[in-house]
Design a protein around this motif. Structure first.
Motif, PDB file in Angstrom:
ATOM      1  N   VAL A 284      -4.884  -4.517   3.251  1.00 56.52           N
ATOM      2  CA  VAL A 284      -4.831  -3.324   4.106  1.00 56.52           C
ATOM      3  C   VAL A 284      -3.399  -2.799   4.234  1.00 56.52           C
ATOM      4  CG1 VAL A 284      -5.159  -2.489   6.466  1.00 56.52           C
ATOM      5  CG2 VAL A 284      -6.918  -3.904   5.385  1.00 56.52           C
ATOM      6  N   VAL A 285      -2.450  -3.692   4.471  1.00 57.98           N
ATOM      7  CA  VAL A 285      -1.051  -3.274   4.611  1.00 57.98           C
ATOM      8  C   VAL A 285      -0.551  -2.636   3.312  1.00 57.98           C
ATOM      9  CG1 VAL A 285       1.309  -4.125   4.860  1.00 57.98           C
ATOM     10  CG2 VAL A 285      -0.454  -4.899   6.438  1.00 57.98           C
ATOM     11  N   ALA A 286      -0.906  -3.248   2.185  1.00 55.35           N
ATOM     12  CA  ALA A 286      -0.465  -2.710   0.898  1.00 55.35           C
ATOM     13  C   ALA A 286      -1.038  -1.315   0.662  1.00 55.35           C
ATOM     14  CB  ALA A 286      -0.876  -3.649  -0.233  1.00 55.35           C
ATOM     15  N   ILE A 287      -2.324  -1.137   0.956  1.00 63.80           N
ATOM     16  CA  ILE A 287      -2.960   0.163   0.728  1.00 63.80           C
ATOM     17  C   ILE A 287      -2.396   1.223   1.667  1.00 63.80           C
ATOM     18  CG2 ILE A 287      -5.154   1.407   0.783  1.00 63.80           C
ATOM     19  CD1 ILE A 287      -6.530  -1.189  -0.013  1.00 63.80           C
ATOM     20  N   LEU A 288      -2.125   0.837   2.907  1.00 65.43           N
ATOM     21  CA  LEU A 288      -1.560   1.801   3.851  1.00 65.43           C
ATOM     22  C   LEU A 288      -0.149   2.229   3.451  1.00 65.43           C
ATOM     23  CD1 LEU A 288      -2.789   0.497   7.321  1.00 65.43           C
ATOM     24  CD2 LEU A 288      -3.561   2.518   6.071  1.00 65.43           C
ATOM     25  N   GLY A 289       0.463   1.479   2.540  1.00 65.40           N
ATOM     26  CA  GLY A 289       1.762   1.893   2.015  1.00 65.40           C
ATOM     27  C   GLY A 289       1.711   3.245   1.332  1.00 65.40           C
ATOM     28  N   LEU A 290       0.495   3.693   0.950  1.00 69.52           N
ATOM     29  CA  LEU A 290       0.349   5.003   0.323  1.00 69.52           C
ATOM     30  C   LEU A 290       0.723   6.136   1.275  1.00 69.52           C
ATOM     31  CD1 LEU A 290      -3.012   4.423  -1.577  1.00 69.52           C
ATOM     32  CD2 LEU A 290      -0.748   4.634  -2.587  1.00 69.52           C
ATOM     33  N   LEU A 291       0.706   5.868   2.564  1.00 72.26           N
ATOM     34  CA  LEU A 291       1.118   6.889   3.525  1.00 72.26           C
ATOM     35  C   LEU A 291       2.591   7.251   3.359  1.00 72.26           C
ATOM     36  CD1 LEU A 291      -0.728   5.574   6.702  1.00 72.26           C
ATOM     37  CD2 LEU A 291      -1.251   7.681   5.454  1.00 72.26           C
ATOM     38  N   LEU A 292       3.366   6.339   2.776  1.00 66.77           N
ATOM     39  CA  LEU A 292       4.797   6.583   2.602  1.00 66.77           C
ATOM     40  C   LEU A 292       5.090   7.572   1.478  1.00 66.77           C
ATOM     41  CD1 LEU A 292       6.128   2.922   2.987  1.00 66.77           C
ATOM     42  CD2 LEU A 292       6.054   4.719   4.718  1.00 66.77           C
ATOM     43  N   THR A 293       4.065   7.959   0.714  1.00 69.30           N
ATOM     44  CA  THR A 293       4.294   8.913  -0.373  1.00 69.30           C
ATOM     45  C   THR A 293       4.637  10.301   0.164  1.00 69.30           C
ATOM     46  OG1 THR A 293       1.955   9.541  -0.497  1.00 69.30           O
ATOM     47  CG2 THR A 293       2.691   7.688  -1.868  1.00 69.30           C
ATOM     48  N   GLY A 294       4.194  10.603   1.369  1.00 73.60           N
ATOM     49  CA  GLY A 294       4.422  11.940   1.902  1.00 73.60           C
ATOM     50  C   GLY A 294       3.490  12.976   1.315  1.00 73.60           C
ATOM     51  N   VAL A 295       2.533  12.555   0.490  1.00 75.34           N
ATOM     52  CA  VAL A 295       1.542  13.463  -0.097  1.00 75.34           C
ATOM     53  C   VAL A 295       0.227  13.239   0.651  1.00 75.34           C
ATOM     54  CG1 VAL A 295       0.345  14.158  -2.196  1.00 75.34           C
ATOM     55  CG2 VAL A 295       2.694  13.315  -2.329  1.00 75.34           C
ATOM     56  N   PRO A 296      -0.263  14.225   1.399  1.00 77.50           N
ATOM     57  CA  PRO A 296      -1.408  14.007   2.279  1.00 77.50           C
ATOM     58  C   PRO A 296      -2.645  13.449   1.593  1.00 77.50           C
ATOM     59  CG  PRO A 296      -0.346  16.092   2.808  1.00 77.50           C
ATOM     60  CD  PRO A 296       0.310  15.582   1.568  1.00 77.50           C
ATOM     61  N   PHE A 297      -3.005  13.974   0.403  1.00 73.21           N
ATOM     62  CA  PHE A 297      -4.261  13.513  -0.179  1.00 73.21           C
ATOM     63  C   PHE A 297      -4.143  12.075  -0.703  1.00 73.21           C
ATOM     64  CE2 PHE A 297      -2.261  15.465  -3.905  1.00 73.21           C
ATOM     65  CZ  PHE A 297      -2.534  14.573  -4.918  1.00 73.21           C
ATOM     66  N   ILE A 298      -2.955  11.640  -1.099  1.00 74.95           N
ATOM     67  CA  ILE A 298      -2.777  10.241  -1.496  1.00 74.95           C
ATOM     68  C   ILE A 298      -2.810   9.347  -0.267  1.00 74.95           C
ATOM     69  CG2 ILE A 298      -1.174   8.585  -2.511  1.00 74.95           C
ATOM     70  CD1 ILE A 298      -0.289  10.665  -4.457  1.00 74.95           C
ATOM     71  N   GLY A 299      -2.153   9.777   0.814  1.00 75.91           N
ATOM     72  CA  GLY A 299      -2.229   9.022   2.052  1.00 75.91           C
ATOM     73  C   GLY A 299      -3.649   8.927   2.566  1.00 75.91           C
ATOM     74  N   GLY A 300      -4.423  10.020   2.410  1.00 75.50           N
ATOM     75  CA  GLY A 300      -5.821  10.002   2.829  1.00 75.50           C
ATOM     76  C   GLY A 300      -6.641   8.986   2.051  1.00 75.50           C
ATOM     77  N   MET A 301      -6.363   8.845   0.768  1.00 78.43           N
ATOM     78  CA  MET A 301      -7.056   7.832  -0.030  1.00 78.43           C
ATOM     79  C   MET A 301      -6.729   6.433   0.485  1.00 78.43           C
ATOM     80  SD  MET A 301      -6.690   9.310  -3.907  1.00 78.43           S
ATOM     81  CE  MET A 301      -7.709   8.025  -4.584  1.00 78.43           C
ATOM     82  N   GLY A 302      -5.457   6.218   0.845  1.00 77.39           N
ATOM     83  CA  GLY A 302      -5.060   4.922   1.375  1.00 77.39           C
ATOM     84  C   GLY A 302      -5.759   4.599   2.679  1.00 77.39           C
ATOM     85  N   VAL A 303      -5.855   5.586   3.567  1.00 78.11           N
ATOM     86  CA  VAL A 303      -6.526   5.369   4.849  1.00 78.11           C
ATOM     87  C   VAL A 303      -8.003   5.051   4.631  1.00 78.11           C
ATOM     88  CG1 VAL A 303      -7.270   6.507   6.982  1.00 78.11           C
ATOM     89  CG2 VAL A 303      -4.916   6.759   6.185  1.00 78.11           C
ATOM     90  N   ALA A 304      -8.667   5.796   3.749  1.00 75.43           N
ATOM     91  CA  ALA A 304     -10.088   5.558   3.486  1.00 75.43           C
ATOM     92  C   ALA A 304     -10.322   4.152   2.948  1.00 75.43           C
ATOM     93  CB  ALA A 304     -10.612   6.602   2.497  1.00 75.43           C
ATOM     94  N   ALA A 305      -9.509   3.743   1.983  1.00 73.49           N
ATOM     95  CA  ALA A 305      -9.669   2.404   1.401  1.00 73.49           C
ATOM     96  C   ALA A 305      -9.360   1.320   2.425  1.00 73.49           C
ATOM     97  CB  ALA A 305      -8.767   2.258   0.179  1.00 73.49           C
TER      98      ALA A 305
END
Length: 722
Positions: A284-305
């Motif tokens: 979970v922590v690793a996937i939530l790291g996608l929020l650090l991209t600053g790109v909303p749709f990539i961060g959204g994928m991380g939150v969903a996963a």
């Protein structure tokens, strides 16, 4: 933590019906809330701060029609021309039908617009008065049915655009069934019991249902891309089955030792549940790291996963113990074959002989440097394609021929030129009309003079004349390197020379969007990697209290990820067997895939690492013999990890038949990573490295000798597991 988990296991096992009913009610409530909230998934991608995003925003502010959701119609005839009376009449009638359809704002006449030199092909646009989220596949279906009248007159009509893409959104129901069926077969072989095989899948599906509801609820507060639920289901199903499998294996072992079912559940959750909790938290922590991209749709994928994995992990730690407490010994019911469950000897007891995997681990330890070097060499060779990775975005030309978007792409490329499939959007803004006109004139001259520009359309001026919109058509197809080079020349050379002090020129369009996405990801990736590594190291140190163990786990995860990336590049970018996957030829790696895969793969790699290291540490705490702890740990987990890896692999591969190229890449990347991880890393590199480190690995871990009267983890699984 172990005591808390043991208490949780005993409580749920003593009150199984209350726990199960509570879980069902909570899942139903989440589904009801998600439906009432009206959460939806989006297909619109934004990159805050990027030049391509600025170009789109500027165009939409000054040209309202530009922001409309539309579908493009491609009209083509194989004989005569589109202006033949019968064909022209049919086209006019169909365009009128388009204009009368629900939510359509306007439908252009193709014969009055862009027509090919030979008169056989034309392009037109159908614009909607609704947002993309308000449209559905029914809108595209109505277009296709209306076009039948033109087809009967000898005019082929194909469609493309966002409004049409809704009709070809990938469905997951069929692939989910394939993944579930494959997992059941592997579990049946592993456990020899229909009940034992079905329980992990059932619990994973319950967690998946609750997780999907949470993702829909999250969609009301943030942008969740349409592809996110598929990735979330892929991860949630695989991880959920694995987590339940780990707990079930320990529970059956303690039952075979003669423990009452409540005690067996408590001890199973205190051991395997501890590993599941930390492994799941790392994912979970690793996937939530996608929020650090600053790109909303990539961060959204991380939150969903992350939400989905969290719920499947929660189901394994709460719902599953209740089910085990309810069934007790009946977990072994409906047996297949004649094998019976027997308890393996206690770990650490004198005289315990290693099993098959224990003997393998001893062989690796005896030649530890050889096996470590061989494993690193294999991983390095698999990682070599990384040196030539090319990022991009597969376009409609990579879709199957059965897709109308693909047929439209081919017709446009043949009759108008490949660049018409992804032209640049250039938006120029000056302080006044005269200044804008002069700047646009210089800009048009510079663009036309470039050797890679095929067409520069006449500029469209805004109502106040201060903003102009140009379309630049390259000579090559969107994925060609020449198009990327053209973009950089325009941005880096032509624009600075052309724009005045108070003027703005922004270059957008699909190719520019991909370039900006790649640059954004490249800038943020090192920070995301660092954040994930630090967070994972903290979790591992908290669990094992052994910094050296945490460091080697992180390094092995990176090696495994590199190998998976290499396989991905060889298959898709180099084209090794890509046609077998339903893709016509080599394609660049999608910009978002490497970052997404890194986060997911790092977390998944830690699943097996935590499970293996937990078993090794338990034995080390008992015997304080690092070499013995290594082979006992491998002996006690190899079969379960192998079965879990096989389940993960088939679940991921079951998503490859989906037509979306991004899903294919993610499925192949995840499957390759799991295969490499459970074979080369877990069975070769990990035991070799742990043998090399010896007692130094556990220095400062605070290991102590437990009471031998208490149940201990098995030296190897019960005889019918694996």
């Amino acid at each position: 933590m172990e005591r808390l988990l043991e208490r949780l296991g005993r409580t749920t096992a003593r009150h199984p019906l209350i726990t199960i009913v509570s879980w069902l009610l909570a899942a139903v409530a989440l589904l009801a809330v998600s439906q009432a909230a009206g959460g939806a998934f989006v297909n619109e991608f934004r990159i805050p701060g990027a030049e391509s995003q600025h170009a789109v925003d500027l165009a939409q502010r000054h040209f309202p029609q530009y922001g409309a959701v539309s579908a493009d119609a491609v009209w083509h005839t194989g004989s005569g021309t589109l202006k033949d009376p019968r064909k022209a009449a049919a086209i006019k009638a169909v365009v009128g039908e388009f204009a009368r359809q629900p939510d359509v704002r306007s439908a252009d006449d193709p014969l009055a617009g862009m027509v090919s030199a030979d008169g056989t092909t034309a392009l037109s646009s159908i614009q909607y008065g609704k947002e993309l989220g308000d449209l559905s596949a029914a809108h595209a279906d109505r277009l296709d049915k209306a076009a039948e009248a033109a087809r009967k007159a000898g005019v082929d009509v194909e469609f493309r655009g966002l409004a049409v893409d809704l009709a070809s959104q990938p469905e997951t129901s069929a692939v989910e069934l394939i993944g579930v069926a494959a997992a059941l077969i592997i579990l049946l072989i592993a456990f020899g019991s229909v009940v034992a095989a079905g329980l992990p899948v059932l619990v994973a599906l319950m967690g998946l249902m609750a997780g999907t509801a949470l993702v829909l609820i999250a969609g009301t507060a943030m942008d969740i891309p349409a592809i996110a639920p598929i990735v979330a289901v892929m991860l949630g199903l695989g991880a959920g089955v694995d987590y339940a499998l780990f707990v079930l294996t320990r529970f059956r072992h303690y039952l075979a030792l003669g423990e009452p079912k409540v005690d067996a559940v408590g001890h199973a959750l205190a051991t395997a549940g501890h590993a599941v909790l930390f492994a799941g938290a790392t994912v979970v922590v690793a996937i939530l790291g996608l929020l650090l991209t600053g790109v909303p749709f990539i961060g959204g994928m991380g939150v969903a996963a992350a939400l989905t994995v969290t719920m499947t992990m929660t189901a394994a730690l709460t719902l599953f113990p209740a089910v085990l407490g309810l069934l007790g010994p009946k977990v072994n019911a409906l047996r297949v074959g004649r094998r019976r469950t027997v308890a393996a000897p206690l770990a650490g007891e004198p005289g315990v002989e290693p099993g098959l995997w224990g003997r393998w681990a001893q062989r690796v330890a005896a030649r530890r440097y050889l096996y470590a070097g061989l494993a690193v060499l294999i991983l390095a060779v698999l990682s070599l394609p990384l040196l030539g990775m090319r990022l991009g975005t597969p376009d409609d030309g990579n879709n199957p021929q059965s897709f109308t978007q693909r047929r439209a792409y081919d017709i446009v490329a043949d009759k108008f030129g490949p660049g018409w499939n992804a032209p640049f959007l250039v938006v120029a803004e000056a302080g006044d009309k005269a200044g804008n006109d002069a700047m646009v004139k210089r800009l048009t001259a510079g663009l036309t003079a470039d050797r890679e520009v095929s067409v520069v359309t006449p500029p469209q001026a805004s109502a106040d004349g201060k903003v102009s919109l140009l379309t630049v058509v390259p000579k090559h197809s969107p994925q060609d390197q020449e198009v990327s080079d053209l973009l950089h020349r325009v941005r880096d050379d032509l624009v600075p020379k052309t724009a005045g002090r108070d003027a703005t020129i922004a270059v957008g369009g699909p190719t520019a969007f991909v370039t900006d996405l790649s640059d954004t990801i490249g800038d943020r990736l090192p920070w995301m990697v660092l954040a994930v590594l630090v967070a994972a190291a903290v979790l591992l140190v908290a669990m094992f209290r052994a910094p050296l163990v945490a460091l080697q786990a992180a390094l092995m995860a990176l090696l495994s990820i590199g190998a998976a990336f290499g396989v991905l590049i060889a298959v898709f970018q180099w084209g090794w067997g890509v046609t077998l996957l339903g893709v016509d030829g080599p394609v660049p790696i999608m910009s978002m895939v490497p970052m997404l895969l890194f986060a997911v793969l790092f977390g998944l790699s830690m699943d097996y690492e935590v499970f293996l290291l937990s078993a090794i540490k338990e034995e080390y705490d008992a015997s304080h013999d690092a070499q013995r702890a290594t082979w006992v740990g491998v002996d006690g987990t190899a079969r379960v990890i192998t079965a879990a890896g096989a389940i993960m692999t088939v679940v991921f591969l079951s998503f490859v038949p989906i037509s979306d190229v991004a899903i294919k890449m993610i499925g192949i990347g995840l499957a390759a990573a799991v295969l490499v991880d459970v074979t080369v890393v877990r069975l070769m590199l990990a035991p070799a490295v742990m043998s090399i480190l010896g007692d130094a690995a556990w220095r400062g871990s605070g290991g102590r000798r437990p009471d031998r009267a208490a149940p201990a983890p098995p030296a190897r699984e019960p005889s019918d597991v694996g």
